[in-house]
Design a protein around this motif. Structure first.
Motif, mmCIF file in Angstrom:
data_model
loop_
_atom_site.group_PDB
_atom_site.id
_atom_site.type_symbol
_atom_site.label_atom_id
_atom_site.label_comp_id
_atom_site.label_asym_id
_atom_site.label_seq_id
_atom_site.Cartn_x
_atom_site.Cartn_y
_atom_site.Cartn_z
ATOM 1 N N GLU A 240 0.853 -1.191 0.000
ATOM 2 C CA GLU A 240 0.000 0.000 0.000
ATOM 3 C C GLU A 240 0.882 1.232 0.000
ATOM 4 O OE1 GLU A 240 -2.686 -0.365 3.287
ATOM 5 O OE2 GLU A 240 -3.521 -2.228 2.509
ATOM 6 N N GLY A 241 0.534 2.198 -0.806
ATOM 7 C CA GLY A 241 1.349 3.397 -0.918
ATOM 8 C C GLY A 241 2.551 3.154 -1.819
ATOM 9 N N ASP A 242 3.508 4.055 -1.757
ATOM 10 C CA ASP A 242 4.660 3.989 -2.660
ATOM 11 C C ASP A 242 5.941 3.521 -1.998
ATOM 12 O OD1 ASP A 242 3.076 4.982 -4.728
ATOM 13 O OD2 ASP A 242 3.506 7.064 -4.179
ATOM 14 N N SER A 243 5.936 3.375 -0.688
ATOM 15 C CA SER A 243 7.166 3.094 0.046
ATOM 16 C C SER A 243 7.838 1.790 -0.390
ATOM 17 C CB SER A 243 6.873 3.051 1.548
ATOM 18 O OG SER A 243 8.050 2.815 2.262
ATOM 19 N N LEU A 244 7.086 0.709 -0.509
ATOM 20 C CA LEU A 244 7.673 -0.572 -0.896
ATOM 21 C C LEU A 244 8.295 -0.477 -2.281
ATOM 22 C CD1 LEU A 244 8.138 -3.608 -0.220
ATOM 23 C CD2 LEU A 244 6.003 -4.048 -1.449
ATOM 24 N N ALA A 245 7.576 0.103 -3.224
ATOM 25 C CA ALA A 245 8.092 0.215 -4.591
ATOM 26 C C ALA A 245 9.335 1.099 -4.633
ATOM 27 C CB ALA A 245 7.006 0.757 -5.520
ATOM 28 N N GLU A 246 9.328 2.182 -3.869
ATOM 29 C CA GLU A 246 10.492 3.073 -3.836
ATOM 30 C C GLU A 246 11.711 2.350 -3.281
ATOM 31 O OE1 GLU A 246 9.205 6.458 -1.578
ATOM 32 O OE2 GLU A 246 7.903 7.180 -3.188
ATOM 33 N N HIS A 247 11.519 1.628 -2.178
ATOM 34 C CA HIS A 247 12.636 0.888 -1.593
ATOM 35 C C HIS A 247 13.103 -0.224 -2.532
ATOM 36 C CE1 HIS A 247 11.465 2.868 2.188
ATOM 37 N NE2 HIS A 247 12.752 2.756 2.457
ATOM 38 N N ALA A 248 12.177 -0.916 -3.170
ATOM 39 C CA ALA A 248 12.561 -1.986 -4.099
ATOM 40 C C ALA A 248 13.429 -1.425 -5.223
ATOM 41 C CB ALA A 248 11.316 -2.673 -4.664
ATOM 42 N N ARG A 249 13.040 -0.274 -5.775
ATOM 43 C CA ARG A 249 13.861 0.346 -6.827
ATOM 44 C C ARG A 249 15.231 0.733 -6.273
ATOM 45 N NH1 ARG A 249 8.895 2.417 -8.231
ATOM 46 N NH2 ARG A 249 9.208 4.370 -7.139
ATOM 47 N N GLU A 250 15.238 1.328 -5.096
ATOM 48 C CA GLU A 250 16.486 1.759 -4.464
ATOM 49 C C GLU A 250 17.416 0.563 -4.207
ATOM 50 O OE1 GLU A 250 17.837 3.642 -0.157
ATOM 51 O OE2 GLU A 250 15.810 4.043 -0.899
ATOM 52 N N TYR A 251 16.848 -0.592 -3.875
ATOM 53 C CA TYR A 251 17.634 -1.779 -3.546
ATOM 54 C C TYR A 251 17.889 -2.667 -4.766
ATOM 55 C CZ TYR A 251 16.134 -0.501 1.197
ATOM 56 O OH TYR A 251 15.860 0.165 2.372
#
Length: 132
Positions: free
Chosen positions: A18-29
């Protein structure tokens, strides 16, 4: 990885999407494509070794950055309830064609069709009755 284990891992991942946090972290990692494949697989009702491998890769990417157990939950043991009654609980459940095992408690007064949205499939969770 067994089908039930895949469903359990997806159930753990779903609310985190939910939200963008998981996707942002996945891209960052370096795991943005992995999360994209998982999301597409859930929406298409796919499963199997490819989904299990992507779940493992996502866990590994997050673990390298200090986030252990992204798709694994704490395990515990509860003693069975005694008595002859079989209570029934109503929960919101995954609506995907190949559902994960996520269950969300349903509040009194909530009506069918008004479940919260699934962050991975984009569908609303559906009502299920569970006999304990």
């Amino acid at each position: 990885m067994a089908v039930d284990e895949v469903a359990e891992k997806l159930a753990r991942l779903c609310p985190q999407a939910e939200g963008d946090s998981l996707a942002e972290h996945a891209r960052e990692y370096g795991a943005g494509e992995v999360l994209d494949r998982l999301t597409a697989a859930v929406r298409a009702g796919e499963g199997g070794p490819a989904v299990a491998a992507d779940l493992h890769a996502l866990d590994e990417a997050f673990a390298r950055h200090g986030i252990d157990g992204l798709t694994t939950g704490a395990r515990g043991y509860e003693t069975p309830r005694g008595g002859r009654e079989h209570p029934v609980v109503t929960v919101w459940a995954c609506p995907a064609p190949r559902p994960c095992s996520r269950l969300v408690p349903r509040q009194d007064g909530e009506r069918d069709g008004a479940g919260p949205p699934c962050a991975l499939s984009g569908l609303r969770l559906v009502s299920r009755r569970i006999h304990l």
